[in-house]
Design a protein around this motif. Structure first.
Motif, short mmCIF file in Angstrom:
data_model
loop_
_atom_site.label_atom_id
_atom_site.label_comp_id
_atom_site.label_asym_id
_atom_site.label_seq_id
_atom_site.Cartn_x
_atom_site.Cartn_y
_atom_site.Cartn_z
N GLU A 1 -14.94 -47.13 15.46
CA GLU A 1 -13.71 -46.48 14.98
C GLU A 1 -13.19 -45.46 15.99
OE1 GLU A 1 -13.80 -45.04 10.98
OE2 GLU A 1 -15.26 -46.56 10.42
N ARG A 2 -14.06 -45.06 16.94
CA ARG A 2 -13.63 -44.07 17.92
C ARG A 2 -12.57 -44.62 18.86
NH1 ARG A 2 -19.46 -42.91 19.65
NH2 ARG A 2 -20.32 -42.08 17.73
N SER A 3 -12.51 -45.94 18.97
CA SER A 3 -11.58 -46.51 19.95
C SER A 3 -10.14 -46.57 19.43
CB SER A 3 -12.03 -47.91 20.36
OG SER A 3 -12.17 -48.71 19.23
N GLY A 4 -9.93 -46.15 18.21
CA GLY A 4 -8.56 -46.15 17.71
C GLY A 4 -8.54 -46.06 16.21
N PRO A 5 -7.41 -45.66 15.62
CA PRO A 5 -7.36 -45.49 14.17
C PRO A 5 -7.52 -46.82 13.42
CG PRO A 5 -5.18 -45.22 15.15
CD PRO A 5 -6.13 -45.37 16.29
N VAL A 6 -8.13 -46.72 12.26
CA VAL A 6 -8.35 -47.91 11.42
C VAL A 6 -7.84 -47.57 10.02
CG1 VAL A 6 -10.10 -49.48 10.51
CG2 VAL A 6 -10.47 -48.36 12.69
N PRO A 7 -7.06 -48.44 9.39
CA PRO A 7 -6.60 -48.14 8.03
C PRO A 7 -7.78 -47.90 7.08
CG PRO A 7 -5.49 -50.08 8.89
CD PRO A 7 -6.56 -49.73 9.87
N THR A 8 -7.61 -46.96 6.16
CA THR A 8 -8.70 -46.62 5.23
C THR A 8 -9.16 -47.84 4.44
OG1 THR A 8 -7.65 -44.48 5.05
CG2 THR A 8 -9.33 -44.97 3.42
N TRP A 9 -8.21 -48.65 3.98
CA TRP A 9 -8.60 -49.80 3.15
C TRP A 9 -9.45 -50.79 3.94
CZ3 TRP A 9 -6.97 -54.76 4.36
CH2 TRP A 9 -5.90 -54.87 5.26
N VAL A 10 -9.21 -50.87 5.25
CA VAL A 10 -10.02 -51.76 6.08
C VAL A 10 -11.43 -51.19 6.19
CG1 VAL A 10 -10.32 -52.69 8.42
CG2 VAL A 10 -8.06 -52.62 7.39
N ARG A 11 -11.50 -49.88 6.44
CA ARG A 11 -12.81 -49.24 6.57
C ARG A 11 -13.62 -49.41 5.27
NH1 ARG A 11 -11.48 -44.06 6.99
NH2 ARG A 11 -11.11 -44.15 9.21
N GLU A 12 -12.96 -49.18 4.14
CA GLU A 12 -13.67 -49.29 2.85
C GLU A 12 -14.16 -50.71 2.59
OE1 GLU A 12 -10.94 -47.62 0.06
OE2 GLU A 12 -11.55 -45.57 0.50
N ALA A 13 -13.32 -51.68 2.96
CA ALA A 13 -13.73 -53.08 2.76
C ALA A 13 -14.97 -53.39 3.60
CB ALA A 13 -12.59 -54.02 3.14
N LEU A 14 -15.03 -52.85 4.80
CA LEU A 14 -16.17 -53.13 5.68
C LEU A 14 -17.44 -52.43 5.18
CD1 LEU A 14 -14.37 -52.86 9.14
CD2 LEU A 14 -15.10 -54.93 7.97
N ILE A 15 -17.29 -51.20 4.71
CA ILE A 15 -18.46 -50.48 4.19
C ILE A 15 -19.01 -51.22 2.96
CG2 ILE A 15 -19.22 -48.34 3.07
CD1 ILE A 15 -17.23 -46.87 4.92
#
Lengths: 271, 454
Positions: free
Chosen positions: B56-70
């Motif tokens: 995620e440090r390489s650029g912003p990620v939408p919250t919904w994408v992050r939550e789906a991956l977690i």
């Protein structure tokens, strides 16, 4: 010193009392704590990492990394999977189980429907708690069995259980675990007399049980069956038998009035 | 799926594992994150990204994408707890048994930060020969495992493993291998791999449960990455090839080269290693062979052809037909750069496309009930479970009557006449039949001249 949790007759977990995983397991599965175990026992443990997170180990193999306050929810998910997949002759519903005045009722619904809260409040009111998450059902479809994992409650009702520790589930947010004293022992049979589909609805005026026809509950029951219908032989017939029980939809805004509606239903069925 | 999405994902994966490719800047302006997430699912790298947040440090990620991956990562970790438990239970029940655990489970145990980072769909175990394999199979059958029926693809394509065994209630699939490749690797190669296998390094684990040594693991993973471009999650497998090489010291990399030469696998290994290098910036070993069909199909499968885009659905379908047909030929032992092979691949692919088109056009073909249906009456409706597809349907009384009336293969016309004679209306019956065909509960039989084309 080790402690054991017999999740079902064929699988148990073991952890050292000095490991934080022990208290996490006790929060969620204390009803399953056992001095003697049967079947296969897996040792679980944790290791503290430099960044303050915990490695979770199963027999020495790393299976996950969690924040310390997310350990109990992680073990809840893992333990449910271990227990459910080894229930090889029972259909397992995503449901809570209650015995109210001798009448067995299954509360069925997806996450957020409020079944855990209702089951817990009914248990606090003195009724017998058979679990809030997994409800194993005999192939005959006429009785369930207790799986009394501690009820998982969310923020809306934290004030009722203020003394319980708070955990952070990355999926569900803040949660607390409560095991009511009136819980049944694991695997205690519960003859089922009714299916209730609760739904928390802010706009519901009063909790009222609304009868459903069999055709309306078949697919919701399938949706709430863990592992799908292919998991256990005879699942389709079992669902059909469950559909023949009295069935109700219970929209509610006030949980206590919903519990009262369940008590009235039990009295009616008993009569 | 656009080439740019593939590149964006590859760069993020390189970041997640701190591989050289992370020095590239991800080109993510106006990236379609839904497409990106679909690609993550297709290549089964969601749990890895959900567990390792460094990318995620390489650029912003939408919250919904992050939550789906977690969410994927946690669910996968719970799944792996059960798989590990099951593997240990089976091996502990027969301490004398010895087998080499391959691919997903082996990498999850030995390479990944924790096993929840790696999705596995089955557990692959390699045995020293048919004797130990059969003994292990017997243990599984006694334990409630059942042999999976051969799939339609499996029936026509040679396989290097026995039919998978699965446990319906536990949801575990085991594939037992005597060999690692189709066409098979020479027996001495397999023996050498097994001789070099190592314990898992986990103290309380059964000694009979082993994994390939690091060099063999890279070679096997490289072969696996490109052998099945139609079905395999290629990007993840290539990532694992590159990652393993990246973390090896030069001596170990040299051993991979030596073994690949000695076992005659240098071209197959080199293709995967160089493709991983292009995607993730990982080290290369072995010289890249001339451009051949295997690489072309692999890149088509990825949808990653450098300057080309494969955005059109028809182009993706055609490329998959081509890839499938070509792999079939290669697996039958034919050379990948043989022009005659290419010609036969093209003609087979065209035949298959034509066949599916013609079959779709035939409306008078006989219909039959698919064999794996389980039914139960629910009030006036019929609950239908299709064991093959896993589909569940609730049919109203008329649809149920139509389905149950198909006792033997019959044309739609004949069935309609039969039900009209019983007082049903023809348009309603036809609608029901169409619906039952659409839901896969009634299947059309191939007839006459269509059959050889299928």
């Amino acid at each position: 010193m080790g402690r054991h949790w017999q999740l079902n007759p064929s699988v148990a977990l073991e952890a050292s009392t000095t490991d934080p995983i022990c208290s996490a397991l006790d929060e969620v599965f204390s009803a399953f704590a056992s001095k003697e175990v049967t079947g296969h026992t897996h040792r679980v443990s944790t290791e503290l990492r430099d960044d303050g997170r915990l490695e979770v180990l199963l027999e020495g193999a790393r299976v996950g990394t969690v924040e310390p306050d997310a350990l109990a929810p992680f073990m809840e998910g893992s333990g449910l999977g271990l227990a459910m997949r080894r229930m090889e002759e029972r259909l397992v519903l995503h449901a809570a189980g209650l015995e109210i005045a001798g009448v067995g009722i299954a509360l069925i619904g997806e996450k957020g429907s409020g079944k855990s809260t209702l089951a817990l409040l009914a248990a606090v009111a003195g009724h017998r708690f058979f679990g809030d998450e997994l409800l194993p059902i005999a192939a005959s479809g006429d009785r369930a069995f207790a799986f009394p994992k501690s009820a998982t409650i969310k923020e809306g009702v934290f004030h009722l259980f203020a003394d319980k520790a708070e955990h952070q589930d990355p999926l569900r947010g803040a949660v607390r675990y409560v095991l009511p004293p009136s819980h049944a022992a694991p695997d205690t049979p519960l003859p089922l007399r009714a299916l209730v589909f609760p739904r928390f609805m802010r706009e519901a005026e009063e909790a009222e049980l609304m009868p459903l026809v069999a055709e309306e509950v078949a697919l919701p029951l399938v949706q709430q069956t863990f592992g799908g219908l292919e998991r256990v032989e005879g699942s389709v017939e079992c669902i059909a038998r469950l559909c023949r029980l009295p069935r109700y939809f219970l929209p509610y805004a006030d949980a206590m009035s919903a519990v009262a509606a369940l008590e009235a239903l039990a009295a009616e069925l008993q009569a | 799926m656009s080439a740019r999405t593939i590149e964006a994902l590859a760069t993020r994966l390189a970041h997640a594992l701190d591989m050289p490719g992370h020095h590239r800047r991800p080109r993510e302006a106006n990236l379609d994150w839904e497409e990106w997430l679909a690609l993550v699912d297709e290549h089964r790298v969601g749990p890895l990204l959900g567990a390792r947040r460094t990318w995620e440090r390489s650029g912003p990620v939408p919250t919904w994408v992050r939550e789906a991956l977690i969410s994927q990562s946690l669910r996968n970790a719970h799944e792996m707890v059960f798989h590990i438990s099951e593997l240990l239970r089976v091996f502990r029940s027969r301490p004398r048994l010895s087998g080499v655990v391959l691919k997903g489970v082996a990498l999850a145990l030995t390479r990944y930060g924790h096993s929840g980072e790696r999705v596995i769909s089955d557990v692959d175990v390699l045995f020293r020969g048919i004797g130990p394999l059969e003994e292990f199979k017997e243990v599984l059958l006694e334990d409630g495992y059942v042999a999976s029926p051969p799939s339609a693809a499996g029936a026509t394509q040679p396989h290097h493993h026995h039919p998978p065994l699965h446990h319906p209630a536990r949801g575990v699939v085991l594939e037992l291998h005597e060999n690692l490749s189709t066409p098979p690797l020479p027996r001495p190669v397999i023996q050498e791999m097994i001789d070099a296998s190592v314990p898992t390094g986990l103290p309380a684990w059964p000694t009979g449960l082993r994994v390939l040594d690091p060099a063999s693991q890279v070679i096997h993973q490289a072969m696996h990455a490109l052998d099945d471009p139609v079905d395999s999650p290629l990007l993840r497998n290539l990532l694992e090839v590159g990652w393993q090489l990246h973390t090896m010291d030069p001596f170990e990399r040299e051993r991979v080269e030596d073994l690949a030469h000695r076992w005659g696998l240098e071209d197959r290994v080199a293709e995967a290693v160089h493709l991983a290098h292009d995607l993730f910036g990982t080290p290369t070993i072995l010289s890249l062979p001339d451009f051949g069909a295997r690489r072309a199909w692999s890149m088509l499968r990825l949808g990653w052809t450098g300057s080309h885009r494969l955005d059109k659905p028809w182009a993706r379908r055609l490329s998959r037909h081509l890839a499938d047909a070509h792999l079939r030929r290669i697996n039958q032992g034919e050379g990948e750069r043989d022009l005659l092979v290419l010609a036969s691949v093209l003609s087979e692919s065209l035949r298959r496309s034509a066949s599916s088109f013609i079959t779709r056009q035939r409306k008078d073909r006989p219909l039959e009930r698919v064999p794996a249906l389980v039914t139960a009456e629910i009030g006036e409706a019929l609950l239908v479970f299709d064991r093959d597809s896993g589909g569940v349907h609730l049919l109203d009384p008329l649809a149920a009557e139509v389905l149950l009336s198909v006792e033997a293969p019959a044309t739609a016309k004949h069935l309609t006449e039969e039900l009209v004679a019983k007082g049903r209306e023809a348009p309603t019956v036809r609608t029901c039949l169409e619906l039952l065909v659409e839901r896969g509960l009634l299947a059309g039989l191939a007839v006459g001249g269509i059959l050889p084309l299928c």
